[in-house]
Every structure is written in structure tokens, then in C-alpha cells.
Design a protein around this motif. Structure first.
Motif, mmCIF file in Angstrom:
data_model
loop_
_atom_site.group_PDB
_atom_site.id
_atom_site.type_symbol
_atom_site.label_atom_id
_atom_site.label_comp_id
_atom_site.label_asym_id
_atom_site.label_seq_id
_atom_site.Cartn_x
_atom_site.Cartn_y
_atom_site.Cartn_z
ATOM 1 N N GLN A 73 0.923 -1.125 -0.101
ATOM 2 C CA GLN A 73 0.036 -0.020 -0.021
ATOM 3 C C GLN A 73 0.817 1.003 0.000
ATOM 4 O O GLN A 73 1.860 1.354 0.572
ATOM 5 N N PRO A 74 0.445 2.285 -0.764
ATOM 6 C CA PRO A 74 1.243 3.420 -0.420
ATOM 7 C C PRO A 74 1.676 3.986 0.671
ATOM 8 O O PRO A 74 0.628 3.904 1.497
ATOM 9 N N SER A 75 2.624 4.346 0.907
ATOM 10 C CA SER A 75 2.895 4.900 2.397
ATOM 11 C C SER A 75 2.514 6.382 2.433
ATOM 12 O O SER A 75 2.099 7.021 1.701
ATOM 13 N N GLU A 76 2.752 6.899 3.732
ATOM 14 C CA GLU A 76 2.313 8.144 3.821
ATOM 15 C C GLU A 76 3.300 9.018 3.087
ATOM 16 O O GLU A 76 3.081 10.301 2.591
ATOM 17 N N LEU A 77 4.641 8.581 2.818
ATOM 18 C CA LEU A 77 5.508 9.526 1.968
ATOM 19 C C LEU A 77 4.792 9.587 0.506
ATOM 20 O O LEU A 77 5.110 10.842 0.056
ATOM 21 N N MET A 78 4.163 8.578 0.100
ATOM 22 C CA MET A 78 3.554 8.670 -1.155
ATOM 23 C C MET A 78 2.479 9.892 -1.173
ATOM 24 O O MET A 78 2.273 10.546 -2.131
ATOM 25 N N THR A 79 1.642 9.919 -0.102
ATOM 26 C CA THR A 79 0.543 10.694 0.128
ATOM 27 C C THR A 79 1.060 12.292 0.262
ATOM 28 O O THR A 79 0.522 13.324 -0.471
ATOM 29 N N ILE A 80 2.181 12.281 0.914
ATOM 30 C CA ILE A 80 3.029 13.708 0.873
ATOM 31 C C ILE A 80 3.367 14.092 -0.291
ATOM 32 O O ILE A 80 3.339 15.037 -0.778
ATOM 33 N N ALA A 81 4.014 13.134 -1.148
ATOM 34 C CA ALA A 81 4.557 13.281 -2.635
ATOM 35 C C ALA A 81 3.212 13.844 -3.534
ATOM 36 O O ALA A 81 3.410 14.948 -4.237
ATOM 37 N N LYS A 82 2.197 13.220 -3.266
ATOM 38 C CA LYS A 82 1.029 13.587 -4.291
ATOM 39 C C LYS A 82 0.522 14.792 -3.714
ATOM 40 O O LYS A 82 0.202 15.814 -4.851
ATOM 41 N N LEU A 83 0.567 15.115 -2.481
ATOM 42 C CA LEU A 83 0.212 16.622 -2.187
ATOM 43 C C LEU A 83 1.057 17.568 -2.433
ATOM 44 O O LEU A 83 0.485 18.706 -3.009
ATOM 45 N N LEU A 84 2.222 17.392 -2.478
ATOM 46 C CA LEU A 84 3.292 18.304 -2.893
ATOM 47 C C LEU A 84 3.257 18.706 -4.419
ATOM 48 O O LEU A 84 3.288 19.745 -4.552
ATOM 49 N N ASN A 85 2.728 17.590 -5.139
ATOM 50 C CA ASN A 85 2.676 17.621 -6.472
ATOM 51 C C ASN A 85 1.287 18.572 -6.932
ATOM 52 O O ASN A 85 1.639 19.321 -7.770
ATOM 53 N N GLN A 86 0.386 18.266 -6.265
ATOM 54 C CA GLN A 86 -0.913 19.179 -6.368
ATOM 55 C C GLN A 86 -0.449 20.761 -5.988
ATOM 56 O O GLN A 86 -1.257 21.616 -6.641
ATOM 57 N N LEU A 87 0.482 20.952 -5.029
ATOM 58 C CA LEU A 87 0.833 22.070 -4.715
ATOM 59 C C LEU A 87 1.886 22.910 -5.779
ATOM 60 O O LEU A 87 2.324 23.983 -5.358
ATOM 61 N N GLY A 88 2.422 21.936 -6.751
ATOM 62 C CA GLY A 88 3.265 22.378 -7.627
ATOM 63 C C GLY A 88 4.645 22.285 -6.861
ATOM 64 O O GLY A 88 5.722 22.896 -7.552
ATOM 65 N N LEU A 89 4.841 21.629 -6.019
ATOM 66 C CA LEU A 89 6.169 21.319 -5.223
ATOM 67 C C LEU A 89 6.454 19.741 -5.711
ATOM 68 O O LEU A 89 5.819 18.976 -6.104
ATOM 69 N N LYS A 90 7.748 19.443 -5.304
ATOM 70 C CA LYS A 90 8.286 18.051 -5.203
ATOM 71 C C LYS A 90 9.210 17.683 -4.373
ATOM 72 O O LYS A 90 9.910 18.480 -3.710
ATOM 73 N N LEU A 91 9.185 16.141 -4.247
ATOM 74 C CA LEU A 91 10.233 15.815 -2.935
ATOM 75 C C LEU A 91 11.661 15.906 -3.723
ATOM 76 O O LEU A 91 11.615 15.432 -4.953
ATOM 77 N N SER A 92 12.527 15.832 -3.240
ATOM 78 C CA SER A 92 14.002 15.596 -3.779
ATOM 79 C C SER A 92 14.852 14.943 -2.963
ATOM 80 O O SER A 92 14.729 14.812 -1.745
ATOM 81 N N VAL A 93 15.901 14.199 -3.591
ATOM 82 C CA VAL A 93 16.750 13.523 -2.749
ATOM 83 C C VAL A 93 18.220 14.148 -3.282
ATOM 84 O O VAL A 93 18.529 14.460 -4.153
ATOM 85 N N THR A 94 19.036 14.360 -2.045
ATOM 86 C CA THR A 94 20.328 14.893 -2.138
ATOM 87 C C THR A 94 21.504 13.882 -1.199
ATOM 88 O O THR A 94 20.914 13.265 -0.464
ATOM 89 N N VAL A 95 22.689 14.101 -1.598
ATOM 90 C CA VAL A 95 23.581 13.335 -0.766
ATOM 91 C C VAL A 95 23.771 13.943 0.329
ATOM 92 O O VAL A 95 23.905 15.229 0.786
ATOM 93 N N GLN A 96 23.928 13.222 1.573
ATOM 94 C CA GLN A 96 24.127 13.656 2.761
ATOM 95 C C GLN A 96 25.205 13.984 3.188
ATOM 96 O O GLN A 96 26.574 13.423 2.630
ATOM 97 N N GLU A 97 25.217 15.070 3.793
ATOM 98 C CA GLU A 97 26.973 15.588 4.005
ATOM 99 C C GLU A 97 27.474 14.789 5.107
ATOM 100 O O GLU A 97 26.672 14.302 5.868
ATOM 101 N N LYS A 98 28.817 14.474 4.897
ATOM 102 C CA LYS A 98 29.470 13.681 5.852
ATOM 103 C C LYS A 98 29.592 14.529 7.148
ATOM 104 O O LYS A 98 30.065 15.540 7.009
ATOM 105 N N GLN A 99 29.526 13.694 8.193
ATOM 106 C CA GLN A 99 29.738 14.164 9.716
ATOM 107 C C GLN A 99 31.239 14.130 9.818
ATOM 108 O O GLN A 99 31.852 13.134 9.635
ATOM 109 N N PRO A 100 31.900 15.070 10.438
ATOM 110 C CA PRO A 100 33.244 14.776 10.908
ATOM 111 C C PRO A 100 33.409 13.734 11.970
ATOM 112 O O PRO A 100 32.604 13.801 12.852
ATOM 113 N N ALA A 101 34.665 13.267 11.684
ATOM 114 C CA ALA A 101 34.633 11.871 12.698
ATOM 115 C C ALA A 101 35.310 12.271 13.937
ATOM 116 O O ALA A 101 35.735 13.419 14.510
#
Length: 101
Positions: A73-101
Motif C-alpha cells: 500500500q502506498p505509504s505516508e511518503l507517497m501521500t505527501i508526494a502527491k500533495l506536494l505535486n498538487q501544490l506545484g512542489l516536489k520531493l527531492s533526494v540529495t547526498v547527505q553531508e559527511k559528519q566529521p569523525a
């Protein structure tokens, strides 16, 4: 340039690069098709599993369907993605910044 036996092997090799993986997932999220998003997540997990298979952080599980979406079943994430799409927005994926060791 290396020769690949299949598109899938080429894709998995390219998805080992975090920037490529982020761009790939971002493009698939833009399409918004649930099945395509699941397949993309599996492909990225497979690529990352290949990277971490020799490290001690070997806890990626490629069975994303049963863990993330047990009833297909579509998750809450898909519900959010569809809502954002209706608002003219979108989800995006970026590379996580590495934390200092």
C-alpha cells in the motif's frame, strides 16, 4: 570504458556513486509512480550493498518491499508526494553531508 553484460549491471555500477544515486532517485520521485520508486530504491540498495559487503556496516536489507511496505500500500511518503505535486512542489533526494569523525 568497461563493457557490461546488461543494462542492470551498468545501472548498479553507476548507482555506487552517491551523486548518481541521488539524481536517479530524484528523477524517479518526480515521476511519482509507486512501483518505479520501489524498484529504484531496490536498485540503489543493491548498489550500496555491493559497496558495503566488505565493510562492517553490512546491514542493508534488499527486501525493501516487506520492510517498508508490507501490504503493498502506498505509504505516508507517497501521500505527501502527491500533495506536494498538487501544490506545484516536489520531493527531492540529495547526498547527505559527511559528519566529521
Amino acid at each position: 570504458m568497461p563493457t557490461y553484460k546488461s543494462y542492470h549491471s551498468y545501472l548498479i555500477e553507476s548507482l555506487k556513486d552517491p551523486l548518481e544515486a541521488a539524481a536517479y532517485l530524484d528523477a524517479v520521485l518526480e515521476g511519482g509512480d509507486f512501483e518505479h520508486i520501489l524498484l529504484a530504491l531496490k536498485n540503489v540498495a543493491e548498489a550500496q550493498q555491493n559497496i558495503t559487503s566488505n565493510s562492517k556496516n553490512n546491514n542493508l536489507n534488499l527486501d525493501l518491499n516487506s520492510q517498508l511496505f508490507p501490504n503493498q500500500q502506498p505509504s505516508e511518503l507517497m501521500t505527501i508526494a502527491k500533495l506536494l505535486n498538487q501544490l506545484g512542489l516536489k520531493l527531492s533526494v540529495t547526498v547527505q553531508e559527511k559528519q566529521p569523525a
